[in-house]
Enzyme design. Structure first.
Site, mmCIF file in Angstrom:
data_model
loop_
_atom_site.group_PDB
_atom_site.id
_atom_site.type_symbol
_atom_site.label_atom_id
_atom_site.label_comp_id
_atom_site.label_asym_id
_atom_site.label_seq_id
_atom_site.Cartn_x
_atom_site.Cartn_y
_atom_site.Cartn_z
ATOM 1 C CB SER A 141 -0.851 -0.037 1.275
ATOM 2 O OG SER A 141 -1.329 1.234 1.615
ATOM 3 C CE1 TYR A 154 -4.876 -1.580 4.676
ATOM 4 C CE2 TYR A 154 -3.420 0.243 4.118
ATOM 5 C CZ TYR A 154 -4.253 -0.788 3.720
ATOM 6 O OH TYR A 154 -4.455 -1.032 2.376
#
Ligand code: NDP
Length: 251
Positions: A141, A154
């Site tokens: 990501s 995350y």
């Protein structure tokens, strides 16, 4: 060079969003696909979409945080297709909160879904991948690179994905397995849909910072997945490639 005819790919979270788009990219190059996801209805629908590309497709209902489920998914690949050449560790989730308000349970859910799953699934797949040489594609990501006040778990999981990828690349090079990570930018999927609703101005902020001037579509990830799954990338390993319309190189 990009031909995947005769190859078999397993895609975790391949029943929607980026996972399905990447699975379609691999199917367009001729790979048979095994979709791995929790939701049987979504799995069946994805299977139908993939078969329209003229390839074989199957699905397994599995929770990728569970070691037995991952082992069963790999067994299913062996049983249905006789081999496994490509593993895409794409399943992921996010629970947004500032670090001091994020519960341990939420932290563990995010880490196990995004990071531990890739460790478990790759290890389950390793014996089959090493039979003929293989490809592992791990999905990171922008938060593999950046921090975020609402993204501690995350970002930790996606940073970990990059380091796991490098370690797999080194450890499994003698088995002719290449492991690479893709770092998607801001892509329009179920995962980001809610954030766009919750966070005022997010949509416009991303658009204006992205040199390409738009959010990504899931299909923007299909070409890179096909490249990293194909013989064209046989000397590419341990990398983490942003696919972000230039977001990560723009201050
Ligand atoms: P979606 O929410 O659309 O898809 C997530 C997928 O993961 C679903 O197919 C879901 O299947 C599966 N999944 C989640 N938990 C599990 C589990 N425990 N076991 C099995 N499958 C699971 O998200 P995206 O398509 O956006 O995200 C895909 C990946 O891309 C994730 O790793 C995400 O972090 C990453 N990413 C996304 C970005 C974006 O902007 N959208 C940006 C950067 C990275 P099911 O419903 O069956 O559980």
């Amino acid at each position: 060079m990009f031909d995947l005819g005769g190859r078999v790919a397993a895609v975790t979270g391949g029943n929607g969003g980026i996972g399905l788009a990447m699975a379609e990219g691999l199917a367009r190059c001729g790979a048979s696909i095994l979709v791995i996801g929790r939701n049987a209805e979504k799995n069946a629908k994805a299977e139908g979409i993939l078969k329209k590309h003229g390839v074989e497709a199957a699905s397994v209902t599995a929770d990728v945080t569970n070691e037995d489920d991952c082992a069963a998914a790999v067994d299913a690949a062996k049983e249905k297709f006789g081999r496994l050449d490509i593993l895409v560790n794409n399943a992921g989730t996010n629970i947004r909160n500032v670090p001091h308000k994020l519960s341990l349970a939420d932290w563990q859910t995010v880490i196990s879904t995004n990071l531990t799953s890739a460790f478990i699934c790759s290890n389950a797949a390793y014996p089959l991948l090493s039979e003929n040489g293989g490809k592992i594609i791990n999905i990171g990501s922008m938060l593999s690179i950046f921090g975020s006040s609402y993204g501690a778990a995350y970002a930790a999981s996606k940073g970990g994905i990059v380091q796991l990828t490098k370690s797999q690349a080194v450890a499994w090079a003698p088995d002719n397995i290449q492991a690479n990570a893709i770092l998607p930018g801001w892509i329009n999927t179920d995962l980001t849909r809610q954030a766009r609703i919750d966070v005022d101005g997010l949509h416009e902020r991303i658009e204006s910072r992205t040199p390409a001037g738009r959010w990504g579509d899931p299909d923007d990830l299909s070409g890179i997945a096909a490249f990293l799954a194909s013989p064209a990338s046989d000397f590419v390993t341990g990398t983490a490639i942003p696919v972000d319309g230039g977001f990560s190189v723009n201050i």
